[in-house]
Design a protein around this motif. Structure first.
Motif, PDB file in Angstrom:
ATOM      1  N   ALA A 198       0.841  -1.202   0.000  1.00 56.71           N
ATOM      2  CA  ALA A 198       0.000   0.000   0.000  1.00 56.71           C
ATOM      3  C   ALA A 198       0.870   1.244   0.000  1.00 56.71           C
ATOM      4  O   ALA A 198       0.605   2.197  -0.742  1.00 56.71           O
ATOM      5  CB  ALA A 198      -0.931   0.002   1.212  1.00 56.71           C
ATOM      6  N   ARG A 199       1.918   1.249   0.826  1.00 58.02           N
ATOM      7  CA  ARG A 199       2.819   2.417   0.878  1.00 58.02           C
ATOM      8  C   ARG A 199       3.455   2.667  -0.481  1.00 58.02           C
ATOM      9  O   ARG A 199       3.549   3.806  -0.942  1.00 58.02           O
ATOM     10  CB  ARG A 199       3.886   2.227   1.946  1.00 58.02           C
ATOM     11  N   LYS A 200       3.860   1.595  -1.150  1.00 56.95           N
ATOM     12  CA  LYS A 200       4.490   1.726  -2.460  1.00 56.95           C
ATOM     13  C   LYS A 200       3.476   2.198  -3.505  1.00 56.95           C
ATOM     14  O   LYS A 200       3.739   3.151  -4.243  1.00 56.95           O
ATOM     15  CB  LYS A 200       5.095   0.388  -2.883  1.00 56.95           C
ATOM     16  N   ALA A 201       2.322   1.563  -3.567  1.00 53.42           N
ATOM     17  CA  ALA A 201       1.303   1.897  -4.572  1.00 53.42           C
ATOM     18  C   ALA A 201       0.781   3.322  -4.407  1.00 53.42           C
ATOM     19  O   ALA A 201       0.479   4.000  -5.393  1.00 53.42           O
ATOM     20  CB  ALA A 201       0.151   0.906  -4.504  1.00 53.42           C
ATOM     21  N   LEU A 202       0.696   3.786  -3.168  1.00 51.99           N
ATOM     22  CA  LEU A 202       0.149   5.118  -2.885  1.00 51.99           C
ATOM     23  C   LEU A 202       1.238   6.161  -2.666  1.00 51.99           C
ATOM     24  O   LEU A 202       0.955   7.301  -2.326  1.00 51.99           O
ATOM     25  CB  LEU A 202      -0.779   5.047  -1.673  1.00 51.99           C
ATOM     26  N   ASN A 203       2.491   5.748  -2.854  1.00 48.99           N
ATOM     27  CA  ASN A 203       3.646   6.633  -2.717  1.00 48.99           C
ATOM     28  C   ASN A 203       3.665   7.336  -1.357  1.00 48.99           C
ATOM     29  O   ASN A 203       3.850   8.545  -1.263  1.00 48.99           O
ATOM     30  CB  ASN A 203       3.693   7.657  -3.864  1.00 48.99           C
ATOM     31  N   LEU A 204       3.473   6.565  -0.294  1.00 54.42           N
ATOM     32  CA  LEU A 204       3.507   7.099   1.064  1.00 54.42           C
ATOM     33  C   LEU A 204       4.948   7.048   1.575  1.00 54.42           C
ATOM     34  O   LEU A 204       5.606   6.018   1.488  1.00 54.42           O
ATOM     35  CB  LEU A 204       2.607   6.280   1.992  1.00 54.42           C
ATOM     36  N   LYS A 205       5.398   8.154   2.104  1.00 51.54           N
ATOM     37  CA  LYS A 205       6.776   8.261   2.587  1.00 51.54           C
ATOM     38  C   LYS A 205       6.814   8.436   4.102  1.00 51.54           C
ATOM     39  O   LYS A 205       5.869   8.932   4.710  1.00 51.54           O
ATOM     40  CB  LYS A 205       7.473   9.466   1.936  1.00 51.54           C
ATOM     41  N   LYS A 206       7.929   8.061   4.702  1.00 51.00           N
ATOM     42  CA  LYS A 206       8.144   8.218   6.140  1.00 51.00           C
ATOM     43  C   LYS A 206       7.930   9.685   6.528  1.00 51.00           C
ATOM     44  O   LYS A 206       8.423  10.589   5.862  1.00 51.00           O
ATOM     45  CB  LYS A 206       9.558   7.784   6.492  1.00 51.00           C
ATOM     46  N   GLY A 207       7.158   9.898   7.589  1.00 50.97           N
ATOM     47  CA  GLY A 207       6.930  11.244   8.096  1.00 50.97           C
ATOM     48  C   GLY A 207       5.795  11.993   7.420  1.00 50.97           C
ATOM     49  O   GLY A 207       5.435  13.089   7.842  1.00 50.97           O
ATOM     50  N   GLU A 208       5.219  11.417   6.374  1.00 50.01           N
ATOM     51  CA  GLU A 208       4.133  12.084   5.659  1.00 50.01           C
ATOM     52  C   GLU A 208       2.879  12.137   6.530  1.00 50.01           C
ATOM     53  O   GLU A 208       2.575  11.192   7.252  1.00 50.01           O
ATOM     54  CB  GLU A 208       3.836  11.313   4.370  1.00 50.01           C
ATOM     55  N   LYS A 209       2.160  13.252   6.475  1.00 46.61           N
ATOM     56  CA  LYS A 209       0.961  13.445   7.279  1.00 46.61           C
ATOM     57  C   LYS A 209      -0.262  12.862   6.573  1.00 46.61           C
ATOM     58  O   LYS A 209      -0.447  13.073   5.365  1.00 46.61           O
ATOM     59  CB  LYS A 209       0.705  14.933   7.543  1.00 46.61           C
ATOM     60  N   LEU A 210      -1.074  12.137   7.324  1.00 51.15           N
ATOM     61  CA  LEU A 210      -2.338  11.597   6.825  1.00 51.15           C
ATOM     62  C   LEU A 210      -3.464  12.104   7.699  1.00 51.15           C
ATOM     63  O   LEU A 210      -3.307  12.217   8.918  1.00 51.15           O
ATOM     64  CB  LEU A 210      -2.338  10.065   6.861  1.00 51.15           C
ATOM     65  N   LEU A 211      -4.595  12.398   7.083  1.00 49.71           N
ATOM     66  CA  LEU A 211      -5.806  12.695   7.847  1.00 49.71           C
ATOM     67  C   LEU A 211      -6.543  11.383   8.037  1.00 49.71           C
ATOM     68  O   LEU A 211      -6.564  10.543   7.133  1.00 49.71           O
ATOM     69  CB  LEU A 211      -6.693  13.679   7.087  1.00 49.71           C
ATOM     70  N   VAL A 212      -7.155  11.196   9.206  1.00 52.34           N
ATOM     71  CA  VAL A 212      -7.860   9.954   9.512  1.00 52.34           C
ATOM     72  C   VAL A 212      -9.327  10.284   9.740  1.00 52.34           C
ATOM     73  O   VAL A 212      -9.658  11.139  10.559  1.00 52.34           O
ATOM     74  CB  VAL A 212      -7.252   9.275  10.766  1.00 52.34           C
ATOM     75  N   PHE A 213     -10.194   9.599   8.998  1.00 57.76           N
ATOM     76  CA  PHE A 213     -11.633   9.811   9.088  1.00 57.76           C
ATOM     77  C   PHE A 213     -12.316   8.538   9.557  1.00 57.76           C
ATOM     78  O   PHE A 213     -11.904   7.440   9.194  1.00 57.76           O
ATOM     79  CB  PHE A 213     -12.215  10.163   7.704  1.00 57.76           C
ATOM     80  N   GLY A 214     -13.371   8.694  10.351  1.00 57.38           N
ATOM     81  CA  GLY A 214     -14.234   7.578  10.707  1.00 57.38           C
ATOM     82  C   GLY A 214     -15.468   7.635   9.823  1.00 57.38           C
ATOM     83  O   GLY A 214     -16.100   8.683   9.700  1.00 57.38           O
ATOM     84  N   MET A 215     -15.776   6.517   9.174  1.00 56.55           N
ATOM     85  CA  MET A 215     -16.893   6.490   8.235  1.00 56.55           C
ATOM     86  C   MET A 215     -17.706   5.208   8.432  1.00 56.55           C
ATOM     87  O   MET A 215     -17.338   4.160   7.916  1.00 56.55           O
ATOM     88  CB  MET A 215     -16.371   6.555   6.793  1.00 56.55           C
ATOM     89  N   GLY A 216     -18.790   5.306   9.210  1.00 54.13           N
ATOM     90  CA  GLY A 216     -19.662   4.149   9.386  1.00 54.13           C
ATOM     91  C   GLY A 216     -18.969   2.901   9.887  1.00 54.13           C
ATOM     92  O   GLY A 216     -19.171   1.824   9.351  1.00 54.13           O
ATOM     93  N   GLY A 217     -18.139   3.038  10.893  1.00 57.57           N
ATOM     94  CA  GLY A 217     -17.435   1.882  11.444  1.00 57.57           C
ATOM     95  C   GLY A 217     -16.143   1.552  10.718  1.00 57.57           C
ATOM     96  O   GLY A 217     -15.470   0.587  11.053  1.00 57.57           O
ATOM     97  N   MET A 218     -15.797   2.352   9.712  1.00 53.75           N
ATOM     98  CA  MET A 218     -14.555   2.131   8.967  1.00 53.75           C
ATOM     99  C   MET A 218     -13.613   3.312   9.200  1.00 53.75           C
ATOM    100  O   MET A 218     -14.054   4.396   9.566  1.00 53.75           O
ATOM    101  CB  MET A 218     -14.837   2.034   7.461  1.00 53.75           C
ATOM    102  N   ILE A 219     -12.333   3.083   8.978  1.00 55.25           N
ATOM    103  CA  ILE A 219     -11.332   4.140   9.049  1.00 55.25           C
ATOM    104  C   ILE A 219     -10.833   4.387   7.631  1.00 55.25           C
ATOM    105  O   ILE A 219     -10.548   3.447   6.890  1.00 55.25           O
ATOM    106  CB  ILE A 219     -10.145   3.733   9.945  1.00 55.25           C
ATOM    107  N   SER A 220     -10.728   5.650   7.279  1.00 57.93           N
ATOM    108  CA  SER A 220     -10.219   6.037   5.970  1.00 57.93           C
ATOM    109  C   SER A 220      -9.115   7.061   6.185  1.00 57.93           C
ATOM    110  O   SER A 220      -9.225   7.928   7.048  1.00 57.93           O
ATOM    111  CB  SER A 220     -11.353   6.634   5.144  1.00 57.93           C
ATOM    112  N   CYS A 221      -8.049   6.956   5.413  1.00 55.36           N
ATOM    113  CA  CYS A 221      -6.933   7.899   5.513  1.00 55.36           C
ATOM    114  C   CYS A 221      -6.734   8.595   4.180  1.00 55.36           C
ATOM    115  O   CYS A 221      -6.951   8.009   3.121  1.00 55.36           O
ATOM    116  CB  CYS A 221      -5.640   7.167   5.872  1.00 55.36           C
ATOM    117  N   ALA A 222      -6.307   9.850   4.244  1.00 56.35           N
ATOM    118  CA  ALA A 222      -6.008  10.616   3.037  1.00 56.35           C
ATOM    119  C   ALA A 222      -4.739  11.417   3.270  1.00 56.35           C
ATOM    120  O   ALA A 222      -4.514  11.925   4.367  1.00 56.35           O
ATOM    121  CB  ALA A 222      -7.161  11.561   2.711  1.00 56.35           C
TER     122      ALA A 222
END
Length: 64
Positions: free
Chosen positions: A26-50
């Motif tokens: 997932a980190r590779k496919a979404l190009n997520l890097k160490k230290g990068e900030k993500l927002l975390v949302f709760g959506m109907g019992g699920m967690i979503s990050c952006a």
């Protein structure tokens, strides 16, 4: 190859301190890097990050 928005990357476990590890695929496919900030949302019992940078871009366009 599927777009990362449509991909299932596996499972993760929440540790003692409430932390979870994002699977390497997932980190590779979404190009997520160490230290990068993500927002975390709760959506109907699920967690979503952006990526914060993506949300900032959308907010900037909406403000115009």
């Amino acid at each position: 190859m599927k777009h990362p928005d449509e991909e299932f990357f596996g499972t993760t476990t929440i540790g003692e301190k409430g932390q979870m590890v994002i699977p390497a695929e997932a980190r590779k496919a979404l190009n997520l890097k160490k230290g990068e900030k993500l927002l975390v949302f709760g959506m109907g019992g699920m967690i979503s990050c952006a990526k914060l940078e993506h949300v900032k871009k959308v907010a900037s366009k909406l403000a115009k």
